[in-house]
Design a protein around this motif. Structure first.
Motif, PDB file in Angstrom:
ATOM      1  N   VAL A 206     -25.515 -44.244 -25.825  1.00 58.56           N
ATOM      2  CA  VAL A 206     -24.779 -44.017 -24.754  1.00 58.56           C
ATOM      3  C   VAL A 206     -24.598 -43.892 -23.821  1.00 58.56           C
ATOM      4  O   VAL A 206     -23.452 -43.587 -23.270  1.00 58.56           O
ATOM      5  N   LYS A 207     -25.183 -43.048 -23.397  1.00 57.90           N
ATOM      6  CA  LYS A 207     -26.075 -42.247 -21.783  1.00 57.90           C
ATOM      7  C   LYS A 207     -24.805 -41.182 -21.903  1.00 57.90           C
ATOM      8  O   LYS A 207     -24.287 -41.551 -20.578  1.00 57.90           O
ATOM      9  N   LEU A 208     -24.496 -40.263 -22.520  1.00 53.83           N
ATOM     10  CA  LEU A 208     -23.786 -39.349 -22.165  1.00 53.83           C
ATOM     11  C   LEU A 208     -24.182 -38.083 -22.061  1.00 53.83           C
ATOM     12  O   LEU A 208     -23.214 -37.062 -21.627  1.00 53.83           O
ATOM     13  N   LYS A 209     -25.287 -37.605 -22.177  1.00 52.48           N
ATOM     14  CA  LYS A 209     -26.137 -36.773 -21.483  1.00 52.48           C
ATOM     15  C   LYS A 209     -25.491 -35.594 -20.506  1.00 52.48           C
ATOM     16  O   LYS A 209     -25.969 -36.809 -19.256  1.00 52.48           O
ATOM     17  N   GLY A 210     -25.880 -34.438 -20.801  1.00 50.22           N
ATOM     18  CA  GLY A 210     -25.160 -33.451 -19.650  1.00 50.22           C
ATOM     19  C   GLY A 210     -23.458 -34.352 -18.689  1.00 50.22           C
ATOM     20  O   GLY A 210     -22.894 -33.222 -18.474  1.00 50.22           O
ATOM     21  N   LYS A 211     -22.362 -35.073 -20.346  1.00 54.21           N
ATOM     22  CA  LYS A 211     -21.273 -35.163 -18.842  1.00 54.21           C
ATOM     23  C   LYS A 211     -20.339 -34.199 -20.032  1.00 54.21           C
ATOM     24  O   LYS A 211     -20.806 -33.852 -21.225  1.00 54.21           O
ATOM     25  N   THR A 212     -19.222 -33.899 -19.464  1.00 60.01           N
ATOM     26  CA  THR A 212     -18.481 -32.459 -20.359  1.00 60.01           C
ATOM     27  C   THR A 212     -17.414 -34.407 -20.769  1.00 60.01           C
ATOM     28  O   THR A 212     -16.984 -34.858 -20.096  1.00 60.01           O
ATOM     29  N   LEU A 213     -17.159 -33.782 -22.130  1.00 59.43           N
ATOM     30  CA  LEU A 213     -16.506 -34.463 -22.856  1.00 59.43           C
ATOM     31  C   LEU A 213     -14.914 -33.852 -23.190  1.00 59.43           C
ATOM     32  O   LEU A 213     -14.871 -32.288 -23.309  1.00 59.43           O
ATOM     33  N   LYS A 214     -13.782 -34.333 -23.295  1.00 59.47           N
ATOM     34  CA  LYS A 214     -12.541 -32.990 -24.039  1.00 59.47           C
ATOM     35  C   LYS A 214     -12.007 -33.888 -25.589  1.00 59.47           C
ATOM     36  O   LYS A 214     -12.267 -34.788 -25.512  1.00 59.47           O
ATOM     37  N   ASN A 215     -12.238 -32.619 -26.638  1.00 61.20           N
ATOM     38  CA  ASN A 215     -11.168 -32.479 -27.801  1.00 61.20           C
ATOM     39  C   ASN A 215      -9.975 -32.754 -27.096  1.00 61.20           C
ATOM     40  O   ASN A 215      -9.360 -32.164 -26.774  1.00 61.20           O
ATOM     41  N   ILE A 216      -9.166 -34.656 -27.519  1.00 64.05           N
ATOM     42  CA  ILE A 216      -7.975 -34.599 -27.343  1.00 64.05           C
ATOM     43  C   ILE A 216      -6.731 -33.745 -28.089  1.00 64.05           C
ATOM     44  O   ILE A 216      -5.694 -33.644 -27.904  1.00 64.05           O
TER      45      ILE A 216
END
Length: 642
Positions: free
Chosen positions: A606-616
């Motif tokens: 999915v190539k999400l490593k190192g990315k910041t995500l927000k809990n909606i």
């Protein structure tokens, strides 16, 4: 001289008397010419792709009359007499350059008398292409109008209709909810995050009991006065459009109500199925039982099905108070198609939901949907196929590669299979073949569908137990079920009251109880869900939960049209990803009661490593690295859109 004077007086008397008679006849003629019993459709429009129009005319002895029209661009192509002398069917041609306006249809009888009906062709409010139907960007709020809100108590009872009782303590009586009640609460529906409203039928249902649900229609062109007026129905559509929302109309092509006006005088011998039996026994109908459908819906696809079983499904009455319409009769077929188009234009609809889709003649249903989609290429129609078999659900969707070559022209069908999988997933303990595996393998069936994102998914509806009931009153499981279906490549539909955990615990599956009054919709209600007054903490929390998820979904292209990727359930968890350009949504379901750590390397594609995500739901940020700690049972929705 005296005789001459008397003669003059006599002539004047006769002249005046004749003059008065002519004046009287003129007045009588004007009154009688103003109203024919029925002309349907009651009006039409110019500038359709299909320039034909068939009028059903109902009037005493009208079958012996010859109709004429003198209006530029409108011509009578053919006149059809029915078996009943009280009907005429008139085929009109409306030329491309015909102007909108009113014209007279003059009916001349054998004795030289005439009756005149004024008919109107209207300008269309917008072109066919601008009728945009519901799609995967929408979330639909399903309402049973009688049970949602009563804005006008003066229309609760109508003395001209058969059922005259209002009793909110009786689950199968009318409770008084109306169209205005929906209009008055559009802001509430919109604020929750819904973009479309589907009310169950509001056309006249003049049955003696159980008329509140609307599915036994007795007039296909009239709004039930207990729900309101045509003007109020149009106002609902207009107010929704102001909010950029759509109105979906619930229609029924399969059957009508036993008290439908034409059942007293059927135009043809084959207007309804099993008509011979009905005609012989209608005087003592309460003691009769007509041939009811065998409900063998698979006969539509079954390569080995007997003709007797096919006709048993398609020609049997849905129940003994709902006559089965014979769509093989060409006049009935035309009537139903034109009725649908009339409502699309009259209300500016954003879609149609077609009831009991597998029961009518299936070639007619293809023609019906085809006629609508030919005129409105961006429109949407969803058909009810209550089946847990994806093969049957997929069969009815436009573009399906069916072995028998059948093309339905239907844009959407209802995903009862996934609905059932969702209930099982959150009702069962985890094992290799149960629990979350149900929804994982259920979603894997999407390979069969011509267009998965155009299929309608739902947790429950007006015909089945509330989702909160099905999940045994478990709030967390209910939240997980709802958040999951709202992340799917589907069109979601939520039944009114789901947001406040409405249930039918007292008698699971009871239709009257499922369609419980929405609290706050009636004067004097102690609890008001519209304002939050009197709701429990769990109800308020669920209302807020759905509001957050729906409003997030409304603006997420990844959910509307993104790629779907999911990983097989492990350790009581299930990861689903929706991906579109730079937006990735992560939906995590965790059925563990104790904290668990998940290795994220499994999802490296999915190539999400190192990315910041927000809990909606909480607004907190999370950096996607080696692991994620899931501390409590429930669902987690993360987005790369900060």
């Amino acid at each position: 001289m005296k005789n001459s004077f008397l003669l003059l007086i006599f002539i004047v008397f006769i002249s005046c008397n004749n003059s008065n008679k002519e004046s009287m006849n003129t007045e009588i003629k004007e009154v009688s010419n103003t109203f024919l019993e029925r002309v349907e459709p009651p009006n039409w429009w110019i500038d359709f792709k299909d320039s034909s129009l068939q009028l059903l005319v109902k009037e005493t002895n009208i079958g012996s009359a010859k109709p004429t029209i003198s209006y530029e661009g409108v011509s009578i192509q053919k006149v059809h007499q029915a078996k009943s002398k009280n009907y005429l069917f008139i085929d009109l041609q409306i030329d491309k350059n015909t102007k909108a306006g009113k014209f007279d249809i003059v009916f001349t009888f054998n004795d030289g008398t005439t009756k005149t009906h004024t008919y109107e062709l209207k300008e269309r409010q917008k072109s066919s292409e601008k009728y945009v139907g519901f799609n995967s960007t929408d979330a639909i709020y399903l309402i049973t109008p009688d049970r949602f809100a009563n804005a006008d108590e003066t229309n609760d009872i109508n003395e001209n209709l058969n059922e005259k009782i209002i009793n909110r303590k009786d689950d199968y009586a009318r409770h008084g909810g109306d169209i205005k009640g929906i209009t008055n609460h559009i802001d509430y529906i919109a604020d929750l995050g819904f973009t479309a409203v589907w009310p169950t039928p509001v056309l006249t249902n003049d049955m003696f009991r159980g008329s509140y649900h609307g599915y036994a229609m007795t007039d296909f062109y009239q709004v039930d006065p207990r729900f309101g007026t045509l003007a109020e129905y149009q106002e609902l559509a207009n107010e929704l459009r102001k909010k950029d929302m759509k109105l979906i109309m619930d229609q029924v092509a399969n059957h009508c109500g036993l008290e439908h006006w034409w059942m007293k005088d059927l135009p043809f011998n084959d207007w309804v199925n099993n008509q011979d039996y009905y005609e012989k026994n209608k005087e003592n109908w309460n003691n009769q039982t007509v041939k009811v459908s065998n409900h063998r819906r698979t006969t539509n696809q079954d390569l080995y099905a007997a003709e007797a079983d096919k006709s048993g499904n398609n020609e049997g009455w849905f129940v003994d108070t709902m006559p089965d319409l014979n769509q093989r009769n060409p006049f009935m077929a035309k009537y139903i198609i034109q009725n649908s188009i009339w409502w699309i234009e009259t209300l500016g609809l954003g879609g149609i939901r077609q009831d009991t889709y597998p029961y009518p003649d299936k070639q007619f249903m293809s023609n019906w949907a085809g006629a609508i989609m030919n005129e409105y290429p961006n429109f949407s129609i969803v058909g009810e196929e209550w089946s847990y078999n994806p093969l049957l659900i997929g069969y009815w969707q436009k573009g399906a590669k069916n072995k028998d070559g059948y093309e339905s022209n239907l844009t959407s069908t209802m995903d009862f299979a996934m609905q059932n999988n969702i209930v099982e997933a959150f009702s069962q303990h985890e094992s290799y073949n149960s629990g979350l595996t149900k929804i994982y393998e259920g979603l894997a069936n999407d390979f069969h569908y011509a267009s998965p994102k155009d299929i309608l998914i739902f947790p429950d509806n007006h015909d089945m137990s509330r989702i909160f009931t099905q999940l045994k009153g478990d709030v967390v499981n209910t939240k997980m079920a709802l958040s999951y279906l709202l992340m799917l490549p589907r069109i979601p539909q939520i039944y009114y009251g789901t947001e406040i955990l409405m249930n039918d615990f007292a008698k699971p599956g009871d239709h009257g109880l499922i369609r419980t009054d929405f609290p706050g919709g009636w004067k004097g209600d102690v609890v008001n869900a519209f304002t939050g007054e009197g709701l429990t903490d769990d109800q308020k929390e669920m209302q807020l939960f759905l509001k957050k998820v729906l409003n997030f979904r409304k603006n997420s292209k990844a959910i509307h049209e993104g790629k779907t990727l999911h990983f097989a359930p492990e350790n009581g968890t299930y990861f689903l990803f929706r991906i579109k350009d730079d937006e990735t949504i992560v939906h995590i379901i965790n059925k563990n009661d104790k904290p668990i750590s998940i290795d994220l390397n499994r999802f490296k594609e999915v190539k999400l490593k190192g990315k910041t995500l927000k809990n909606i739901l909480t607004g907190e940020n999370f950096t996607w690295n080696q692991t994620i700690q899931l501390t409590e049972k429930g669902s987690l929705i993360l987005t790369t859109k900060l």
